[in-house]
Design a protein around this motif. Structure first.
Motif, PDB file in Angstrom:
ATOM      1  N   ALA A   1       0.820  -1.207   0.000  1.00  0.00           N
ATOM      2  CA  ALA A   1       0.000   0.000   0.000  1.00  0.00           C
ATOM      3  C   ALA A   1       0.857   1.261   0.000  1.00  0.00           C
ATOM      4  CB  ALA A   1      -0.944   0.003   1.197  1.00  0.00           C
ATOM      5  N   THR A   2       2.062   1.201   0.609  1.00  0.00           N
ATOM      6  CA  THR A   2       2.938   2.381   0.694  1.00  0.00           C
ATOM      7  C   THR A   2       4.378   1.970   0.437  1.00  0.00           C
ATOM      8  OG1 THR A   2       3.235   2.062   3.089  1.00  0.00           O
ATOM      9  CG2 THR A   2       1.421   3.501   2.386  1.00  0.00           C
ATOM     10  N   ARG A   3       5.216   3.003   0.270  1.00  0.00           N
ATOM     11  CA  ARG A   3       6.646   2.770   0.097  1.00  0.00           C
ATOM     12  C   ARG A   3       7.255   2.364   1.450  1.00  0.00           C
ATOM     13  NH1 ARG A   3      10.369   5.614  -3.488  1.00  0.00           N
ATOM     14  NH2 ARG A   3       8.605   6.924  -4.019  1.00  0.00           N
ATOM     15  N   CYS A   4       8.211   1.426   1.413  1.00  0.00           N
ATOM     16  CA  CYS A   4       8.877   1.004   2.638  1.00  0.00           C
ATOM     17  C   CYS A   4      10.214   0.356   2.275  1.00  0.00           C
ATOM     18  CB  CYS A   4       8.012   0.036   3.448  1.00  0.00           C
ATOM     19  SG  CYS A   4       7.592  -1.459   2.525  1.00  0.00           S
ATOM     20  N   THR A   5      11.015   0.090   3.309  1.00  0.00           N
ATOM     21  CA  THR A   5      12.330  -0.526   3.105  1.00  0.00           C
ATOM     22  C   THR A   5      12.441  -1.784   3.940  1.00  0.00           C
ATOM     23  OG1 THR A   5      13.316   0.797   4.876  1.00  0.00           O
ATOM     24  CG2 THR A   5      13.412   1.695   2.624  1.00  0.00           C
ATOM     25  N   GLY A   6      13.407  -2.624   3.548  1.00  0.00           N
ATOM     26  CA  GLY A   6      13.651  -3.847   4.296  1.00  0.00           C
ATOM     27  C   GLY A   6      15.108  -4.263   4.188  1.00  0.00           C
ATOM     28  N   ARG A   7      15.565  -4.989   5.220  1.00  0.00           N
ATOM     29  CA  ARG A   7      16.958  -5.430   5.252  1.00  0.00           C
ATOM     30  C   ARG A   7      16.985  -6.932   5.514  1.00  0.00           C
ATOM     31  NH1 ARG A   7      21.516  -5.775   8.929  1.00  0.00           N
ATOM     32  NH2 ARG A   7      23.415  -4.928   7.939  1.00  0.00           N
ATOM     33  N   GLY A   8      17.727  -7.622   4.669  1.00  0.00           N
ATOM     34  CA  GLY A   8      17.863  -9.056   4.844  1.00  0.00           C
ATOM     35  C   GLY A   8      19.294  -9.429   5.148  1.00  0.00           C
TER      36      GLY A   8
ATOM     37  N   GLU B   1      19.816  -4.587   1.269  1.00  0.00           N
ATOM     38  CA  GLU B   1      18.897  -3.529   1.674  1.00  0.00           C
ATOM     39  C   GLU B   1      18.094  -3.115   0.441  1.00  0.00           C
ATOM     40  OE1 GLU B   1      20.814  -0.316   3.606  1.00  0.00           O
ATOM     41  OE2 GLU B   1      21.826  -1.596   5.097  1.00  0.00           O
ATOM     42  N   ILE B   2      16.755  -3.191   0.583  1.00  0.00           N
ATOM     43  CA  ILE B   2      15.885  -2.915  -0.563  1.00  0.00           C
ATOM     44  C   ILE B   2      14.842  -1.866  -0.204  1.00  0.00           C
ATOM     45  CG2 ILE B   2      16.162  -5.241  -1.521  1.00  0.00           C
ATOM     46  CD1 ILE B   2      13.333  -5.855  -0.459  1.00  0.00           C
ATOM     47  N   GLU B   3      14.289  -1.278  -1.236  1.00  0.00           N
ATOM     48  CA  GLU B   3      13.143  -0.383  -1.099  1.00  0.00           C
ATOM     49  C   GLU B   3      12.034  -0.921  -2.001  1.00  0.00           C
ATOM     50  OE1 GLU B   3      12.843   4.326  -1.179  1.00  0.00           O
ATOM     51  OE2 GLU B   3      12.884   3.486  -3.212  1.00  0.00           O
ATOM     52  N   VAL B   4      10.811  -0.927  -1.455  1.00  0.00           N
ATOM     53  CA  VAL B   4       9.652  -1.416  -2.210  1.00  0.00           C
ATOM     54  C   VAL B   4       8.627  -0.296  -2.312  1.00  0.00           C
ATOM     55  CG1 VAL B   4       7.906  -3.216  -2.402  1.00  0.00           C
ATOM     56  CG2 VAL B   4      10.073  -3.720  -1.261  1.00  0.00           C
ATOM     57  N   GLU B   5       8.121  -0.078  -3.506  1.00  0.00           N
ATOM     58  CA  GLU B   5       7.103   0.950  -3.703  1.00  0.00           C
ATOM     59  C   GLU B   5       6.019   0.412  -4.634  1.00  0.00           C
ATOM     60  OE1 GLU B   5       8.520   4.321  -6.032  1.00  0.00           O
ATOM     61  OE2 GLU B   5      10.319   3.150  -6.506  1.00  0.00           O
ATOM     62  N   PRO B   6       4.764   0.799  -4.376  1.00  0.00           N
ATOM     63  CA  PRO B   6       3.661   0.296  -5.217  1.00  0.00           C
ATOM     64  C   PRO B   6       3.701   0.891  -6.617  1.00  0.00           C
ATOM     65  CG  PRO B   6       2.855   1.907  -3.626  1.00  0.00           C
ATOM     66  CD  PRO B   6       4.291   1.654  -3.277  1.00  0.00           C
ATOM     67  N   LEU B   7       3.197   0.109  -7.572  1.00  0.00           N
ATOM     68  CA  LEU B   7       3.094   0.538  -8.970  1.00  0.00           C
ATOM     69  C   LEU B   7       1.632   0.486  -9.405  1.00  0.00           C
ATOM     70  CD1 LEU B   7       6.122  -1.311 -10.620  1.00  0.00           C
ATOM     71  CD2 LEU B   7       5.957   1.114 -10.025  1.00  0.00           C
ATOM     72  N   PRO B   8       1.304   1.082 -10.545  1.00  0.00           N
ATOM     73  CA  PRO B   8      -0.082   1.025 -11.034  1.00  0.00           C
ATOM     74  C   PRO B   8      -0.519  -0.421 -11.301  1.00  0.00           C
ATOM     75  CG  PRO B   8       1.172   2.709 -12.194  1.00  0.00           C
ATOM     76  CD  PRO B   8       2.158   1.931 -11.388  1.00  0.00           C
ATOM     77  N   PRO B   9      -1.823  -0.679 -11.261  1.00  0.00           N
ATOM     78  CA  PRO B   9      -2.325  -2.033 -11.524  1.00  0.00           C
ATOM     79  C   PRO B   9      -1.853  -2.565 -12.874  1.00  0.00           C
ATOM     80  CG  PRO B   9      -4.076  -0.643 -10.654  1.00  0.00           C
ATOM     81  CD  PRO B   9      -2.906   0.256 -10.916  1.00  0.00           C
ATOM     82  N   GLY B  10      -1.461  -3.821 -12.876  1.00  0.00           N
ATOM     83  CA  GLY B  10      -1.013  -4.471 -14.101  1.00  0.00           C
ATOM     84  C   GLY B  10       0.456  -4.324 -14.398  1.00  0.00           C
ATOM     85  N   ALA B  11       1.195  -3.637 -13.521  1.00  0.00           N
ATOM     86  CA  ALA B  11       2.617  -3.397 -13.789  1.00  0.00           C
ATOM     87  C   ALA B  11       3.479  -4.616 -13.505  1.00  0.00           C
ATOM     88  CB  ALA B  11       3.111  -2.199 -12.971  1.00  0.00           C
ATOM     89  N   GLY B  12       3.009  -5.524 -12.661  1.00  0.00           N
ATOM     90  CA  GLY B  12       3.800  -6.708 -12.346  1.00  0.00           C
ATOM     91  C   GLY B  12       4.902  -6.409 -11.346  1.00  0.00           C
ATOM     92  N   ILE B  13       6.016  -7.128 -11.452  1.00  0.00           N
ATOM     93  CA  ILE B  13       7.173  -6.944 -10.569  1.00  0.00           C
ATOM     94  C   ILE B  13       8.296  -6.289 -11.371  1.00  0.00           C
ATOM     95  CG2 ILE B  13       8.902  -8.070  -9.115  1.00  0.00           C
ATOM     96  CD1 ILE B  13       6.180  -8.267  -7.919  1.00  0.00           C
ATOM     97  N   GLU B  14       8.784  -5.172 -10.872  1.00  0.00           N
ATOM     98  CA  GLU B  14       9.886  -4.465 -11.516  1.00  0.00           C
ATOM     99  C   GLU B  14      11.088  -4.456 -10.565  1.00  0.00           C
ATOM    100  OE1 GLU B  14      10.893   0.088 -12.954  1.00  0.00           O
ATOM    101  OE2 GLU B  14       8.825  -0.657 -13.135  1.00  0.00           O
TER     102      GLU B  14
ATOM    103  N   ALA C   1      14.683  -9.734   3.101  1.00  0.00           N
ATOM    104  CA  ALA C   1      14.491  -8.286   3.008  1.00  0.00           C
ATOM    105  C   ALA C   1      13.075  -7.950   2.555  1.00  0.00           C
ATOM    106  CB  ALA C   1      15.518  -7.699   2.043  1.00  0.00           C
ATOM    107  N   LEU C   2      12.550  -8.713   1.611  1.00  0.00           N
ATOM    108  CA  LEU C   2      11.190  -8.448   1.139  1.00  0.00           C
ATOM    109  C   LEU C   2      10.166  -8.736   2.230  1.00  0.00           C
ATOM    110  CD1 LEU C   2       9.482  -7.552  -1.247  1.00  0.00           C
ATOM    111  CD2 LEU C   2       9.406  -9.931  -2.033  1.00  0.00           C
ATOM    112  N   ARG C   3      10.379  -9.818   2.984  1.00  0.00           N
ATOM    113  CA  ARG C   3       9.456 -10.129   4.080  1.00  0.00           C
ATOM    114  C   ARG C   3       9.507  -9.052   5.160  1.00  0.00           C
ATOM    115  NH1 ARG C   3      11.568 -15.414   3.301  1.00  0.00           N
ATOM    116  NH2 ARG C   3      12.829 -15.226   5.211  1.00  0.00           N
ATOM    117  N   GLU C   4      10.711  -8.560   5.455  1.00  0.00           N
ATOM    118  CA  GLU C   4      10.843  -7.512   6.469  1.00  0.00           C
ATOM    119  C   GLU C   4      10.163  -6.226   6.019  1.00  0.00           C
ATOM    120  OE1 GLU C   4      14.457  -4.808   7.834  1.00  0.00           O
ATOM    121  OE2 GLU C   4      14.649  -6.853   8.642  1.00  0.00           O
ATOM    122  N   ALA C   5      10.283  -5.887   4.743  1.00  0.00           N
ATOM    123  CA  ALA C   5       9.608  -4.698   4.233  1.00  0.00           C
ATOM    124  C   ALA C   5       8.097  -4.842   4.355  1.00  0.00           C
ATOM    125  CB  ALA C   5      10.008  -4.469   2.781  1.00  0.00           C
TER     126      ALA C   5
END
Length: 739
Positions: free
Chosen positions: A530-537, A553-566, A631-635
């Motif tokens: 739902a929002t931008r966040c970070t995670g560390r693995g 160390e990663i950052e995850v941010e939402p994309l528009p519907p249908g964008a998939g995984i970038e 890292a993804l799970r922590e984010a």
């Protein structure tokens, strides 16, 4: 027609074959459940001498109780063929189920037939002609198939032949209601106190003769004094309808000028108009009374079939191509021509084995012939693809079915229908042709099954047989689809309705020995951030010798519907060596496929690798995959994970009277109505976007809401955010949502 004499066909039970296509008539009986189609077939068979007075064939059974499932359910659930002989003609009567769930059997009957008898019950008048029957009438009209109407149950209290005729003219007549008129009027016996008045005969409007069945055998009698005058209005309307469709344009002027037209001219023009599919006579029939040899109206109906309905050579054959797609001129209905036949039905008998009902369109089929079998591939949204297939097979025994009996025949000529044993892996809809000149017929239209039902093997013994049993089931029935859902890991049968499902499961059990359980159908959901966040693995282990070392160390941010995984790499200074960047991407994508909150795949996010650490000895591909997943799970643990549900574009075709009710119902399913369109025949298409969770049983619910007159289609549009309260329930359950 109907006023002529007839000859008895001779001894019953012979498996005679037609010697020329012009002596064949293939007729499908269409009508809603309970209209009396099977009873009418039995009455016609009895009049033709194919069964005895008790409606029994030689082995003591009836022609309609040979299928155990039908016998238990007291309802037709499959297409059945009953051949009878009449006045030197072979008539193949194709009895179809009337319940909407078995529309696939009905479509197969339409494919095999050259004309249709629409059977309607007078007991319910307007309600007797259900939406499915009306839709089939329109399909027949679109291809010019000749049709006649048979009104049944006129011996029931408070029924009206005139009222039912008006209903049929309004529903079936379209722009020309005068093309739907009675050919005979019913004659009733004395009325009982309960209102019951037995049908004792018919009055022929053209010949003005009474066809009296009160003695149990048809006799022609002159009308009583004064009756001719009472027939005048109905007779004039019939004559005017015949003349209006006559190819002789001088007849109308002659008639309007007060001239008489002889009966033979009228009968000949009537038969030609019926055969062209532009005139639809209304008749009535009733089964034979106890001790009677003939049912009321059955002789007239058999004469109409032989005199008015077209022979197979008059039919335009479906388009034909080669297996490589090149078009070919359609063969003509010639026993000496190249072989062209089609499997219109496939069934498995526990004792006889696999049987194929085959309509031969050209050439002649013999036992032990080697033929080329070719089938169309089947695809559909959300369903397994079934690739096209072809093979060369040797034809088994040819038989003519009659009840439980299979009477051997030596050949099947063009225009005829036959049962074929051991036709290899041939499926319903497959084309049979000569090995040296293989052909492929254009497939007939089949509705999409829209009721998903998840099944699983009942026990360990059933697991080994489940796959084969389901595969055979869908090969026999083109209106059933099999799906192995990769998201929910369920085996899903797509059916036409609940009755269709019940029969399918019963066939699995009785024919293939497979017991299955029905389980809640799961809708494939998705997750997103739902929002931008970070995670560390951090994956660091030392166990002697080489250890494991990787930090991401990663950052995850939402994309528009249908964008998939970038995936984006923003590492600087070589904090993560270049050879391990693909490992990080592989790790986060694998974790995204498994989900990060409730076990549903993660979609529509951008994952950016910002930083990390490596060890010159202990870092590895596996270590960085593990660290990236962590890292993804922590984010995910530090933000709100949004559940996404599939949304479908739905088009509902219903009569105008039900538009308001359907739109209200769709809104109650969390649907958004996006528009309406006018359709022919006083109907409307309502278009809406509805979550899949809400339309799992819509095939059943719409039938109830629109009284069997509506149908719908659906197509996947996108995944959308699920309402929070529903999402919380899903998370609490820890698995997918029942559909």
């Amino acid at each position: 027609m109907g006023d002529r004499t007839h000859t008895h066909p001779g001894a019953a039970g012979r498996a005679a074959t037609a010697d020329r296509p012009t002596s064949l008539r293939n007729v499908v009986l269409v009508g809603h459940s309970g209209a009396g189609k099977t009873t009418l077939v039995e009455a016609l068979a009895q009049t033709a001498g194919a069964v005895n007075r008790a409606g029994r064939v030689e082995d003591g059974g009836t022609i309609s109780d040979y299928d155990e499932i039908e016998h238990r359910r007291q309802r037709s659930v499959q297409l059945s063929l009953v051949p009878v002989d009449w006045n030197g003609y072979r008539i193949n009567l194709l009895d179809t189920p009337g319940y909407a769930d078995f529309v696939g059997e009905l479509r197969a009957g339409l494919r095999a037939a050259d004309a249709a008898l629409f059977v309607v019950s007078a007991a319910q008048e307007a309600d007797a002609v259900e939406g499915t029957t009306r839709a089939v009438w329109d399909e027949c009209a679109a291809v010019g198939m000749p049709r006649a109407i048979v009104v049944t149950h006129l011996d029931t209290a408070r029924t009206s032949f005139d009222g039912m005729t008006r209903v049929c003219a309004g529903l079936f007549g379209g722009d020309d209601p005068d093309a739907v008129v009675p050919l005979y009027l019913p004659v009733h016996g004395p009325q009982a106190p309960d209102g019951h008045a037995p049908l004792t005969g018919l009055t022929g409007l053209l010949a003005q003769r009474i066809c009296d069945y009160s003695s149990g055998v048809r006799q022609e009698l002159p009308p009583a004094d004064g009756e001719r005058e009472s027939l005048g209005e109905a007779r004039n309307r019939l004559i005017e309808g015949i003349i209006a469709e006559s190819e002789d344009e001088t007849l109308m002027d002659h008639y309007l000028g007060g001239g008489d037209i002889d009966i033979k001219t009228l009968v000949d023009d009537l038969e030609r108009a019926v055969a062209r599919g532009v005139f639809h006579p209304v008749l009535t029939a009733a089964p034979a009374a106890d001790g009677a040899r003939q049912g009321v109206g059955t002789v007239e109906l058999l004469n109409l079939v032989t005199g008015g309905f077209p022979a197979p050579p008059e039919r335009t054959l479906p388009a034909v191509t080669t297996p490589r797609g090149a078009s070919r001129p359609a063969p003509v209905c010639d026993p000496q021509g190249p072989l062209l036949a089609e499997v219109v039905k496939t069934a498995t008998d526990p004792y006889v084995g696999r049987m194929s009902l085959v309509r031969v369109f050209s050439g002649t089929l013999h036992p032990d012939d080697s033929v080329h079998v070719r089938g169309h591939g089947l695809t559909g949204p959300g369903h397994e693809e079934r690739p096209s297939h072809e093979a060369e097979v040797r034809v088994g025994a040819l038989t003519s079915p009659f009840g439980k009996q299979q009477r051997p025949v030596t050949r099947c000529i063009a225009g005829d229908i036959v049962c074929v044993a051991r036709l290899g892996a041939a499926e319903t809809g497959d084309t049979l042709s000569a090995k040296e000149a293989p052909l492929l017929m254009e497939p007939w239209k089949m509705p999409d099954p829209l009721l998903p039902v998840a099944v699983r093997a009942h026990g360990k013994a059933d697991e080994d047989k489940l796959s084969q049993g389901l595969s055979r089931l869908v090969a026999e029935d083109p209106t059933m689809r099999l799906e192995q859902n990769q998201d929910t890991h369920q085996v899903v049968l797509w059916c036409m309705g609940e009755a269709h499902l019940d029969v399918a499961l019963e066939r699995l059990r009785s024919h293939y020995g497979v017991q299955v359980d029905v389980v809640p159908h799961r809708v494939p959901l998705r997750e997103t951030f739902a929002t931008r966040c970070t995670g560390r693995g951090r994956h660091v282990k030392q166990s002697g010798g080489h250890g494991q070392y990787a930090i991401c160390e990663i950052e995850v941010e939402p994309l528009p519907p249908g964008a998939g995984i970038e995936f984006v790499d923003k590492v600087v200074g070589g904090a993560v060596p270049r050879q391990f960047i693909p490992s990080v991407e592989k790790g986060v994508r694998a974790q995204a496929a498994r989900g990060v909150a409730s076990g549903h795949p993660l979609v529509d996010v951008r994952i950016t690798l910002l930083d990390g650490k490596a060890h010159s000895v202990d870092s590895s591909d596996a270590a960085f995959q593990t660290a990236a997943a962590q890292a993804l799970r922590e984010a995910a643990a530090d933000t709100r994970i949004q559940l996404l549900e599939p949304v479908y574009e739905v088009g509902v075709l219903i009569p105008d009277d039900y538009v308001g009710a359907v739109m209200s119902d769709l809104s109650g399913r969390r649907g958004r109505v996006v528009g309406t369109e006018q359709a022919p025949g006083g109907r409307t298409v309502v278009r809406a976007e509805v979550p899949e969770l809400e339309i799992g049983r819509y095939a059943v619910d719409l039938r109830s809401l629109a009284h069997g007159t509506g149908r719908f289609d659906r197509a996947y549009a996108r995944h959308e955010a699920m309402p929070p309260q529903l999402a919380e329930r899903v998370r609490a359950e820890g698995e997918g949502v029942p559909g």
